[in-house]
Design a protein around this motif. Sequence first.
Motif, PDB file in Angstrom:
ATOM      1  N   LEU A 118       0.865  -1.167   0.000  1.00 55.04           N
ATOM      2  CA  LEU A 118       0.000   0.000   0.000  1.00 55.04           C
ATOM      3  C   LEU A 118       0.908   1.225   0.000  1.00 55.04           C
ATOM      4  O   LEU A 118       1.783   1.349   0.870  1.00 55.04           O
ATOM      5  N   ALA A 119       0.737   2.120  -0.980  1.00 54.68           N
ATOM      6  CA  ALA A 119       1.723   3.187  -1.150  1.00 54.68           C
ATOM      7  C   ALA A 119       1.099   4.412  -1.783  1.00 54.68           C
ATOM      8  O   ALA A 119       0.051   4.333  -2.430  1.00 54.68           O
ATOM      9  N   GLN A 120       1.771   5.558  -1.616  1.00 60.11           N
ATOM     10  CA  GLN A 120       1.324   6.749  -2.317  1.00 60.11           C
ATOM     11  C   GLN A 120       2.374   7.851  -2.273  1.00 60.11           C
ATOM     12  O   GLN A 120       3.250   7.876  -1.403  1.00 60.11           O
ATOM     13  N   ASN A 121       2.297   8.759  -3.259  1.00 65.37           N
ATOM     14  CA  ASN A 121       2.900  10.082  -3.176  1.00 65.37           C
ATOM     15  C   ASN A 121       1.843  11.025  -2.635  1.00 65.37           C
ATOM     16  O   ASN A 121       0.692  11.023  -3.113  1.00 65.37           O
ATOM     17  N   TRP A 122       2.221  11.838  -1.650  1.00 62.72           N
ATOM     18  CA  TRP A 122       1.291  12.826  -1.105  1.00 62.72           C
ATOM     19  C   TRP A 122       1.700  14.201  -1.594  1.00 62.72           C
ATOM     20  O   TRP A 122       2.806  14.670  -1.303  1.00 62.72           O
ATOM     21  N   ASP A 123       0.829  14.826  -2.359  1.00 64.72           N
ATOM     22  CA  ASP A 123       1.102  16.127  -2.961  1.00 64.72           C
ATOM     23  C   ASP A 123       0.276  17.195  -2.260  1.00 64.72           C
ATOM     24  O   ASP A 123      -0.946  17.077  -2.154  1.00 64.72           O
ATOM     25  N   TRP A 124       0.952  18.248  -1.837  1.00 62.59           N
ATOM     26  CA  TRP A 124       0.230  19.334  -1.174  1.00 62.59           C
ATOM     27  C   TRP A 124       1.099  20.574  -1.186  1.00 62.59           C
ATOM     28  O   TRP A 124       2.185  20.586  -1.753  1.00 62.59           O
ATOM     29  N   ARG A 125       0.621  21.631  -0.531  1.00 58.71           N
ATOM     30  CA  ARG A 125       1.301  22.911  -0.558  1.00 58.71           C
ATOM     31  C   ARG A 125       2.745  22.780  -0.055  1.00 58.71           C
ATOM     32  O   ARG A 125       2.997  22.225   1.020  1.00 58.71           O
ATOM     33  N   THR A 126       3.660  23.370  -0.798  1.00 58.19           N
ATOM     34  CA  THR A 126       5.075  23.296  -0.456  1.00 58.19           C
ATOM     35  C   THR A 126       5.341  23.795   0.963  1.00 58.19           C
ATOM     36  O   THR A 126       6.174  23.239   1.690  1.00 58.19           O
ATOM     37  N   SER A 127       4.624  24.821   1.379  1.00 56.28           N
ATOM     38  CA  SER A 127       4.855  25.432   2.683  1.00 56.28           C
ATOM     39  C   SER A 127       4.594  24.481   3.834  1.00 56.28           C
ATOM     40  O   SER A 127       5.132  24.665   4.936  1.00 56.28           O
ATOM     41  N   VAL A 128       3.780  23.453   3.621  1.00 54.87           N
ATOM     42  CA  VAL A 128       3.439  22.501   4.681  1.00 54.87           C
ATOM     43  C   VAL A 128       4.580  21.506   4.928  1.00 54.87           C
ATOM     44  O   VAL A 128       4.710  20.949   6.022  1.00 54.87           O
ATOM     45  N   GLY A 129       5.416  21.284   3.926  1.00 60.79           N
ATOM     46  CA  GLY A 129       6.409  20.211   3.994  1.00 60.79           C
ATOM     47  C   GLY A 129       7.324  20.280   5.201  1.00 60.79           C
ATOM     48  O   GLY A 129       7.647  19.254   5.808  1.00 60.79           O
ATOM     49  N   LYS A 130       7.732  21.477   5.580  1.00 64.56           N
ATOM     50  CA  LYS A 130       8.687  21.616   6.692  1.00 64.56           C
ATOM     51  C   LYS A 130       8.087  21.226   8.027  1.00 64.56           C
ATOM     52  O   LYS A 130       8.820  20.997   9.006  1.00 64.56           O
ATOM     53  N   ASN A 131       6.747  21.156   8.105  1.00 60.87           N
ATOM     54  CA  ASN A 131       6.092  20.854   9.378  1.00 60.87           C
ATOM     55  C   ASN A 131       5.724  19.391   9.556  1.00 60.87           C
ATOM     56  O   ASN A 131       5.300  18.987  10.644  1.00 60.87           O
ATOM     57  N   LEU A 132       5.849  18.580   8.516  1.00 59.56           N
ATOM     58  CA  LEU A 132       5.436  17.177   8.611  1.00 59.56           C
ATOM     59  C   LEU A 132       6.217  16.452   9.699  1.00 59.56           C
ATOM     60  O   LEU A 132       7.385  16.757   9.968  1.00 59.56           O
ATOM     61  N   ALA A 133       5.564  15.482  10.318  1.00 56.51           N
ATOM     62  CA  ALA A 133       6.184  14.718  11.407  1.00 56.51           C
ATOM     63  C   ALA A 133       5.761  13.261  11.301  1.00 56.51           C
ATOM     64  O   ALA A 133       4.768  12.925  10.647  1.00 56.51           O
ATOM     65  N   LEU A 134       6.530  12.408  11.948  1.00 55.95           N
ATOM     66  CA  LEU A 134       6.173  11.002  12.097  1.00 55.95           C
ATOM     67  C   LEU A 134       5.629  10.814  13.509  1.00 55.95           C
ATOM     68  O   LEU A 134       6.200  11.330  14.472  1.00 55.95           O
ATOM     69  N   ALA A 135       4.532  10.086  13.628  1.00 52.62           N
ATOM     70  CA  ALA A 135       3.900   9.916  14.936  1.00 52.62           C
ATOM     71  C   ALA A 135       3.503   8.470  15.164  1.00 52.62           C
ATOM     72  O   ALA A 135       3.048   7.791  14.244  1.00 52.62           O
ATOM     73  N   SER A 136       3.681   8.018  16.386  1.00 49.64           N
ATOM     74  CA  SER A 136       3.100   6.755  16.820  1.00 49.64           C
ATOM     75  C   SER A 136       2.106   7.054  17.929  1.00 49.64           C
ATOM     76  O   SER A 136       2.285   7.993  18.711  1.00 49.64           O
ATOM     77  N   ILE A 137       1.028   6.270  17.968  1.00 50.24           N
ATOM     78  CA  ILE A 137       0.007   6.428  19.003  1.00 50.24           C
ATOM     79  C   ILE A 137      -0.253   5.075  19.631  1.00 50.24           C
ATOM     80  O   ILE A 137      -0.544   4.092  18.935  1.00 50.24           O
ATOM     81  N   CYS A 138      -0.162   5.027  20.934  1.00 50.67           N
ATOM     82  CA  CYS A 138      -0.409   3.786  21.687  1.00 50.67           C
ATOM     83  C   CYS A 138      -1.488   4.067  22.733  1.00 50.67           C
ATOM     84  O   CYS A 138      -1.266   4.857  23.660  1.00 50.67           O
ATOM     85  N   GLN A 139      -2.663   3.439  22.553  1.00 51.82           N
ATOM     86  CA  GLN A 139      -3.756   3.564  23.502  1.00 51.82           C
ATOM     87  C   GLN A 139      -4.247   2.179  23.897  1.00 51.82           C
ATOM     88  O   GLN A 139      -4.151   1.233  23.112  1.00 51.82           O
ATOM     89  N   ASP A 140      -4.778   2.067  25.093  1.00 51.75           N
ATOM     90  CA  ASP A 140      -5.263   0.787  25.589  1.00 51.75           C
ATOM     91  C   ASP A 140      -6.381   0.250  24.688  1.00 51.75           C
ATOM     92  O   ASP A 140      -7.240   1.003  24.224  1.00 51.75           O
ATOM     93  N   ASP A 141      -6.357  -1.061  24.455  1.00 55.12           N
ATOM     94  CA  ASP A 141      -7.425  -1.783  23.757  1.00 55.12           C
ATOM     95  C   ASP A 141      -7.604  -1.356  22.304  1.00 55.12           C
ATOM     96  O   ASP A 141      -8.671  -1.564  21.712  1.00 55.12           O
ATOM     97  N   LYS A 142      -6.575  -0.757  21.720  1.00 59.19           N
ATOM     98  CA  LYS A 142      -6.611  -0.390  20.310  1.00 59.19           C
ATOM     99  C   LYS A 142      -5.277  -0.752  19.678  1.00 59.19           C
ATOM    100  O   LYS A 142      -4.247  -0.786  20.376  1.00 59.19           O
TER     101      LYS A 142
END
Length: 375
Positions: free
Chosen positions: A131-155
């Motif tokens: 499962l893959a994609q290129n994500w295209d959007w406003r250039t100005s947003v690129g510097k703010n992108l982040a990687l996130a993990s979320i760990c919650q109980d029972d999910k």
Amino acid sequence: MGNPSSIAPDTGVDIARVDLKGTPYEESLSHGTLLRTQILDQLHIYRGIFQTTCKFDWARVRSVASEYHETIARLVPDYLEEMRGIADGVGTSEVDILDIVALNARSEIALGQWDDGCTALSWKLENKQILAQNWDWRTSVGKNLALASICQDDKPDIWMVIEPGIIGKIGFNSSSVGVCLNAIRARPIDTRLLPIHLLLRAALESTSASVAIARIEELGGASSSQHILIADSNGGIGLELSPRGGVYLKENLEGVIVHTNHFLENKLVNEPPWLSGSSIRLNRAYSLCELLSKNGGEELSSKVTPDALRRTVFADTFNSPQAICCVPDPSRPESVETLFNIVMTFEKGKFPRAEVLMGRPASCSRDDPVYIMPW
């Protein structure tokens, strides 16, 4: 709680990574605290985009956001708690929960006036699902992108590439359920239904693609017309969603689904032509997948790797600037380009994984860092 960090500090590329744990409020409080600078910049960027794209000042944006606030409180109150936590984490009187709701409903508030692209691919192979994609959007947003993990109980645990302040995005979970997104410019908008980024999050809290689809149906579908490409280790399916109903797309005989920025089968909404390159990218991606499958004598599963997909399908510049690997169009006032590529791999009996390349695959070298999720 978690700390933002650089995945590869020796490369000079500064990508924030946040590990979020706890109750909906606790993990999102960390989100707001750790990504405060990026969230404030995102709000500044979107103020400008709303003003130039649909002539909405921020008071008008917040007014529409208040309608979504009521919908979110009714349908998914935990998500509203997350947005409250993000606002509190940012920690300034200039930002409250309605500002964060506006970020999470940004695709809907503009009433179908966005101009982003994106090319998404699902490929069911003999022993794995891509499962893959290129994500295209406003250039100005690129510097703010982040990687996130979320760990919650029972999910299931979740890993995403995020726009800070938005609680659902492109990524996958520990149950090998992944999602990609294609924007569709079509009306109407229905504020009684959930914004698409919240449906992405709901899918990523599901234990299978079928459970995710049932959850989306239970919630009533999408507030705006969008396409979610969803997959698990058993295969992929395309969800052409709209406030008037959804249509689901199956894999072709080769196990492939490609989607760009126009509906293929959903005729329930009014979709004016807007990106002339959308159909060209669609056909081009199918052709490149076919070419990759025929190239060389290896087994197909061995040839379809994240690196091969980045170098062939997702680095393709045919019909530039409206190519699969998008560059800013000099004839348009806004600057839109490919901001990242993600390739997720799901295999039965193995833990899911993904490779993320920030920036345009066509302009990246083999020395550029590829970020691995989970980390």
